[in-house]
Design a protein around this motif. Structure first.
Motif, PDB file in Angstrom:
ATOM      1  N   GLU A   6      37.877  62.297  42.244  1.00 14.98           N
ATOM      2  CA  GLU A   6      37.908  61.154  43.130  1.00 14.98           C
ATOM      3  C   GLU A   6      37.687  61.568  44.584  1.00 14.98           C
ATOM      4  O   GLU A   6      37.973  62.706  44.969  1.00 14.98           O
ATOM      5  CB  GLU A   6      39.250  60.419  43.063  1.00 14.98           C
ATOM      6  N   CYS A  22      34.324  58.043  42.180  1.00 17.64           N
ATOM      7  CA  CYS A  22      34.714  59.012  41.162  1.00 17.64           C
ATOM      8  C   CYS A  22      33.445  59.592  40.552  1.00 17.64           C
ATOM      9  O   CYS A  22      32.609  58.848  40.029  1.00 17.64           O
ATOM     10  CB  CYS A  22      35.552  58.339  40.082  1.00 17.64           C
ATOM     11  N   TRP A  36      40.029  52.727  36.930  1.00 18.31           N
ATOM     12  CA  TRP A  36      40.892  53.156  38.029  1.00 18.31           C
ATOM     13  C   TRP A  36      42.317  52.712  37.745  1.00 18.31           C
ATOM     14  O   TRP A  36      42.550  51.563  37.341  1.00 18.31           O
ATOM     15  CB  TRP A  36      40.427  52.544  39.350  1.00 18.31           C
ATOM     16  N   ARG A  38      46.524  53.228  39.385  1.00 21.77           N
ATOM     17  CA  ARG A  38      47.267  53.597  40.592  1.00 21.77           C
ATOM     18  C   ARG A  38      48.746  53.759  40.256  1.00 21.77           C
ATOM     19  O   ARG A  38      49.255  53.168  39.308  1.00 21.77           O
ATOM     20  CB  ARG A  38      47.077  52.580  41.707  1.00 21.77           C
ATOM     21  N   TYR A  94      45.643  56.702  43.720  1.00 23.19           N
ATOM     22  CA  TYR A  94      44.666  56.080  42.828  1.00 23.19           C
ATOM     23  C   TYR A  94      44.000  57.175  41.994  1.00 23.19           C
ATOM     24  O   TYR A  94      43.567  58.211  42.522  1.00 23.19           O
ATOM     25  CB  TYR A  94      43.632  55.313  43.631  1.00 23.19           C
ATOM     26  N   CYS A  96      41.131  58.068  38.895  1.00 25.61           N
ATOM     27  CA  CYS A  96      40.003  57.740  38.038  1.00 25.61           C
ATOM     28  C   CYS A  96      40.333  58.237  36.636  1.00 25.61           C
ATOM     29  O   CYS A  96      40.947  59.309  36.475  1.00 25.61           O
ATOM     30  CB  CYS A  96      38.756  58.429  38.573  1.00 25.61           C
TER      31      CYS A  96
END
Length: 119
Positions: A6, A22, A36, A38, A94, A96
């Motif tokens: 990312e 990403c 994605w 988080r 966050y 990927c």
């Protein structure tokens, strides 16, 4: 095996925008769903958005609908999360992620990128 990296996190004021990217590498990437997630401090990791492969359909968490857009470039093997109208509650790391099409488990993860939204 799929490798994910990312980029694009940072600090932004509420109402601002950020773009996360990403880069995916590995074989047969077209057979994988990319998404994605988080994770905010003290909270569980949650899915934010996903982009499926052949039909290009997308999934968004209710909390980000209308504000975030996920896109995928199959020629460059990248998946991008455009985030707009950011809120302090969007602050999180966050990630990927990728999973084989048809599977339920997300098998591959990037290292994560921090997004901080100040009020």
């Amino acid at each position: 095996q799929v490798q994910l990296e990312e980029s694009g996190g940072g600090l932004v004021q509420a109402g601002g925008s950020l773009r996360l990217s990403c880069a995916a590498s590995g074989r047969n990437l077209g057979l994988y769903v990319l998404g994605w997630f988080r994770q905010a401090p003290g909270k569980e990791r949650e899915i934010v958005a996903a982009r499926y492969v052949n039909d290009a359909s997308t999934y968004y968490a209710d909390s980000v609908k209308g504000r975030f857009t996920i896109s995928r470039d199959l020629t460059k093997n990248t998946v991008t999360l455009q985030m707009s109208n950011l809120r302090p509650e969007d602050t999180a790391v966050y990630y990927c992620a990728a999973k084989p099409r048809g599977e339920t488990s997300w098998n591959y993860w990037g290292q994560g990128t921090q997004v901080t939204v100040s009020s």
